[in-house]
Write an enzyme that holds these catalytic residues in place. Sequence first.
Site, PDB file in Angstrom:
ATOM      1  N   ASP A  13     -65.856  12.961 -53.256  1.00  0.00           N
ATOM      2  CA  ASP A  13     -65.852  12.295 -54.561  1.00  0.00           C
ATOM      3  C   ASP A  13     -67.075  12.653 -55.410  1.00  0.00           C
ATOM      4  O   ASP A  13     -67.528  11.860 -56.235  1.00  0.00           O
ATOM      5  CB  ASP A  13     -65.757  10.765 -54.399  1.00  0.00           C
ATOM      6  N   LYS A  16     -65.691  17.244 -57.620  1.00  0.00           N
ATOM      7  CA  LYS A  16     -65.226  18.631 -57.401  1.00  0.00           C
ATOM      8  C   LYS A  16     -64.070  18.984 -58.326  1.00  0.00           C
ATOM      9  O   LYS A  16     -63.971  20.110 -58.801  1.00  0.00           O
ATOM     10  CB  LYS A  16     -64.760  18.802 -55.937  1.00  0.00           C
ATOM     11  N   GLY A  40     -58.669  13.020 -53.554  1.00  0.00           N
ATOM     12  CA  GLY A  40     -58.282  12.548 -54.876  1.00  0.00           C
ATOM     13  C   GLY A  40     -59.232  13.161 -55.882  1.00  0.00           C
ATOM     14  O   GLY A  40     -60.418  12.845 -55.886  1.00  0.00           O
ATOM     15  N   HIS A  41     -58.718  14.081 -56.677  1.00  0.00           N
ATOM     16  CA  HIS A  41     -59.576  14.805 -57.629  1.00  0.00           C
ATOM     17  C   HIS A  41     -59.177  14.421 -59.052  1.00  0.00           C
ATOM     18  O   HIS A  41     -58.024  14.579 -59.437  1.00  0.00           O
ATOM     19  CB  HIS A  41     -59.435  16.320 -57.413  1.00  0.00           C
ATOM     20  N   GLN A 225     -62.951  16.775 -49.905  1.00  0.00           N
ATOM     21  CA  GLN A 225     -63.943  16.039 -49.090  1.00  0.00           C
ATOM     22  C   GLN A 225     -65.357  16.593 -49.329  1.00  0.00           C
ATOM     23  O   GLN A 225     -65.598  17.147 -50.391  1.00  0.00           O
ATOM     24  CB  GLN A 225     -63.559  16.078 -47.599  1.00  0.00           C
TER      25      GLN A 225
HETATM   26  P1  GDP Z   1     -63.739  14.626 -56.369  1.00  0.00           P
HETATM   27  O1  GDP Z   1     -62.936  14.033 -55.268  1.00  0.00           O
HETATM   28  O2  GDP Z   1     -64.966  15.317 -55.867  1.00  0.00           O
HETATM   29  O3  GDP Z   1     -62.943  15.524 -57.279  1.00  0.00           O
HETATM   30  O4  GDP Z   1     -64.250  13.399 -57.256  1.00  0.00           O
HETATM   31  P2  GDP Z   1     -63.355  12.154 -57.761  1.00  0.00           P
HETATM   32  O5  GDP Z   1     -62.488  12.619 -58.871  1.00  0.00           O
HETATM   33  O6  GDP Z   1     -62.725  11.471 -56.621  1.00  0.00           O
HETATM   34  O7  GDP Z   1     -64.483  11.165 -58.268  1.00  0.00           O
HETATM   35  C1  GDP Z   1     -65.337  11.492 -59.302  1.00  0.00           C
HETATM   36  C2  GDP Z   1     -65.157  10.452 -60.432  1.00  0.00           C
HETATM   37  O8  GDP Z   1     -66.234  10.573 -61.324  1.00  0.00           O
HETATM   38  C3  GDP Z   1     -63.908  10.673 -61.262  1.00  0.00           C
HETATM   39  O9  GDP Z   1     -63.450   9.428 -61.727  1.00  0.00           O
HETATM   40  C4  GDP Z   1     -64.414  11.528 -62.426  1.00  0.00           C
HETATM   41  O10 GDP Z   1     -63.636  11.395 -63.618  1.00  0.00           O
HETATM   42  C5  GDP Z   1     -65.761  10.937 -62.628  1.00  0.00           C
HETATM   43  N1  GDP Z   1     -66.780  11.843 -63.152  1.00  0.00           N
HETATM   44  C6  GDP Z   1     -66.991  13.152 -62.855  1.00  0.00           C
HETATM   45  N2  GDP Z   1     -68.105  13.602 -63.468  1.00  0.00           N
HETATM   46  C7  GDP Z   1     -68.607  12.547 -64.153  1.00  0.00           C
HETATM   47  C8  GDP Z   1     -69.772  12.354 -64.962  1.00  0.00           C
HETATM   48  O11 GDP Z   1     -70.583  13.243 -65.182  1.00  0.00           O
HETATM   49  N3  GDP Z   1     -69.974  11.092 -65.468  1.00  0.00           N
HETATM   50  C9  GDP Z   1     -69.115  10.059 -65.249  1.00  0.00           C
HETATM   51  N4  GDP Z   1     -69.385   8.875 -65.776  1.00  0.00           N
HETATM   52  N5  GDP Z   1     -68.002  10.221 -64.507  1.00  0.00           N
HETATM   53  C10 GDP Z   1     -67.780  11.432 -63.947  1.00  0.00           C
HETATM   54  P1  IMO Z   2     -62.156  14.025 -51.993  1.00  0.00           P
HETATM   55  O1  IMO Z   2     -61.541  15.406 -51.902  1.00  0.00           O
HETATM   56  C1  IMO Z   2     -64.003  10.609 -50.062  1.00  0.00           C
HETATM   57  C2  IMO Z   2     -62.922   9.878 -45.862  1.00  0.00           C
HETATM   58  C3  IMO Z   2     -62.133   8.611 -45.590  1.00  0.00           C
HETATM   59  C4  IMO Z   2     -62.646   8.281 -44.197  1.00  0.00           C
HETATM   60  C5  IMO Z   2     -62.790   9.666 -43.561  1.00  0.00           C
HETATM   61  C6  IMO Z   2     -61.611  10.070 -42.693  1.00  0.00           C
HETATM   62  O2  IMO Z   2     -61.532  13.170 -53.039  1.00  0.00           O
HETATM   63  O3  IMO Z   2     -63.631  14.129 -52.083  1.00  0.00           O
HETATM   64  P2  IMO Z   2     -59.151  10.876 -43.304  1.00  0.00           P
HETATM   65  O4  IMO Z   2     -58.034  10.157 -44.010  1.00  0.00           O
HETATM   66  O5  IMO Z   2     -59.556  12.144 -43.928  1.00  0.00           O
HETATM   67  O6  IMO Z   2     -58.878  11.018 -41.821  1.00  0.00           O
HETATM   68  O7  IMO Z   2     -60.396   9.844 -43.403  1.00  0.00           O
HETATM   69  O8  IMO Z   2     -62.922  10.577 -44.639  1.00  0.00           O
HETATM   70  N1  IMO Z   2     -62.334  10.760 -46.887  1.00  0.00           N
HETATM   71  C7  IMO Z   2     -62.795  10.877 -48.144  1.00  0.00           C
HETATM   72  N2  IMO Z   2     -63.784  10.223 -48.788  1.00  0.00           N
HETATM   73  N3  IMO Z   2     -63.334  11.581 -50.694  1.00  0.00           N
HETATM   74  C8  IMO Z   2     -62.362  12.260 -50.061  1.00  0.00           C
HETATM   75  O9  IMO Z   2     -61.737  13.332 -50.610  1.00  0.00           O
HETATM   76  C9  IMO Z   2     -62.017  11.901 -48.737  1.00  0.00           C
HETATM   77  N4  IMO Z   2     -61.112  12.339 -47.837  1.00  0.00           N
HETATM   78  C10 IMO Z   2     -61.326  11.646 -46.711  1.00  0.00           C
HETATM   79  O10 IMO Z   2     -62.443   7.615 -46.526  1.00  0.00           O
HETATM   80  O11 IMO Z   2     -63.927   7.717 -44.268  1.00  0.00           O
HETATM   81 MG    MG Z   3     -62.123  12.195 -54.715  1.00  0.00          MG
END
Ligand code: GDP
Ligand code: IMO
Ligand code: MG
Length: 429
Positions: A13, A16, A40-41, A225
């Site tokens: 999270d 990416k 979840g991206h 991840q």
């Molecule tokens: P990922 O799994 O690495 O792709 O990250 P996620 O999408 O799960 O979580 C990142 C969250 O931060 C998302 O809701 C993005 O829209 C948000 N986000 C990304 N960059 C920024 C930023 O620079 N500022 C803020 N406020 N939100 C951001």
């Molecule tokens: P992105 O790509 C954050 C965490 C789960 C749990 C552990 C194992 O959005 O960054 P799993 O279901 O993979 O066996 O769970 O890994 N986890 C993540 N945490 N972002 C993710 O993906 C994750 N994918 C798995 O919360 O702690």
């Molecule tokens: Mg994510």
Amino acid sequence: MPLDIVIGAQWGDEGKGRVTDLLAREAALVARFSGGDNAGHTVAVDGETFKLHLIPSGIIHAGVTCLVGNGAVLNPAVFIREIEGLAKRGIDVSPHRLKIDRRTHLITPVHKALDQARESQRGDKAIGTTLRGIGPAYAEKIGRSGLRAGLLDKPEELAEAVHDHVSTHNEILTRVYGAEPIDAEKIAAEFAHFGQRLAPHLADGSVLIDEFLKEGRPVLAEGAQGTMLDIDHGTYPFVTSSSPTIGGVLTGLGVGAIQVDKVWGVAKAFSSRVGGGPFTTELDGEDALRLRGTGKNPWDEYGTTTGRPRRVGWLDLVILSHAVRINGFTELCVTKLDILSGIPEIPVCIAYDTDGQRLNYPPADLSTLANCQPIYKALPGWEEDIRECRTIDELPENAQAYIAFIESFLNVPIRLVSVGPERDQVVTV
Ligand code: GDP
Ligand code: IMO
Ligand code: MG
């Protein structure tokens, strides 16, 4: 960019998806190499938000080919739902631009049931998985009894494999875990339908990537991840079941190291983690609420996949040094710097203390890591809202100093700093 790579430097999270979206402007093909719909991206484009789980974030750019690589695991039901959701929003998800490697392993309802059963059995030692069947699917891959996507265009083989798979695991589900058995006929019928639907998307990913690279068309590998969730290099057993780090790119796509150009590490300006496991710089109370947000804003720290509130803490440079060493980042991207506005002093963890001994890397053993205390350096904060800044000079001096401190500590250039979730809310350094 022959082959550039985006990797999470923390616990996932990090942002990416949005970084992949930015870099995908230059790419001809974007490929996922590990993980499944546990990811979840989030990508925000002109006020519209896309939440992608399995389909590479490059899909939002017309003309970019997308591949779910052999190192990923794919739940066909989720994949089809995601395709349909994107198609409704006018995104081209036709087989000519969205490919699934024939070697990619499939997630079935059996894997989900096993994930649930094992987590329940662990009780207060639960990992806190996403319950998407990820661990059981990878365990079966390594155990050489998995189902691969290549079966999807072979109806008879698929039916037999699904029947065998379900009946073998029903023994385990019912006898070991006391869970309900799964209806093999029903799953076989569902998979027959998935096969018809997805067969046109099948490809040989390694061959496809090779064709792109030979034609000089840039390829981007999108990590899921993060480094601390890596099966080998993360906080085992509180990890995911794949290799989201650099090694996973080569095996997860079938490419040679010689192809790799830039390795982008993505790190949030603070830390977050979902699920169980040690978290040295974790905060609670008011400090945590400030970093997490209340859930009102789309970017607040609540899981994209599960909706769980994320645990949050200060930036941990011990973890980031570990990520730099393991992945060999050539560039860094720091996200969510805007969230730190208004904090008078920002602590940054520069080493760990374990029983009076100073450590500059995370210890391998979980109990030793759990015993580590953070050693902080306090950096001066800034008051200004920085969401409209687009160049490094426009950032307040202390925000520039925060970035410069991270850069000099890690000795890797920071090329991008994001100051909001939208595509244009980024400072290019
Ligand atoms: P990922 O799994 O690495 O792709 O990250 P996620 O999408 O799960 O979580 C990142 C969250 O931060 C998302 O809701 C993005 O829209 C948000 N986000 C990304 N960059 C920024 C930023 O620079 N500022 C803020 N406020 N939100 C951001
Ligand atoms: P992105 O790509 C954050 C965490 C789960 C749990 C552990 C194992 O959005 O960054 P799993 O279901 O993979 O066996 O769970 O890994 N986890 C993540 N945490 N972002 C993710 O993906 C994750 N994918 C798995 O919360 O702690
Ligand atoms: Mg994510």
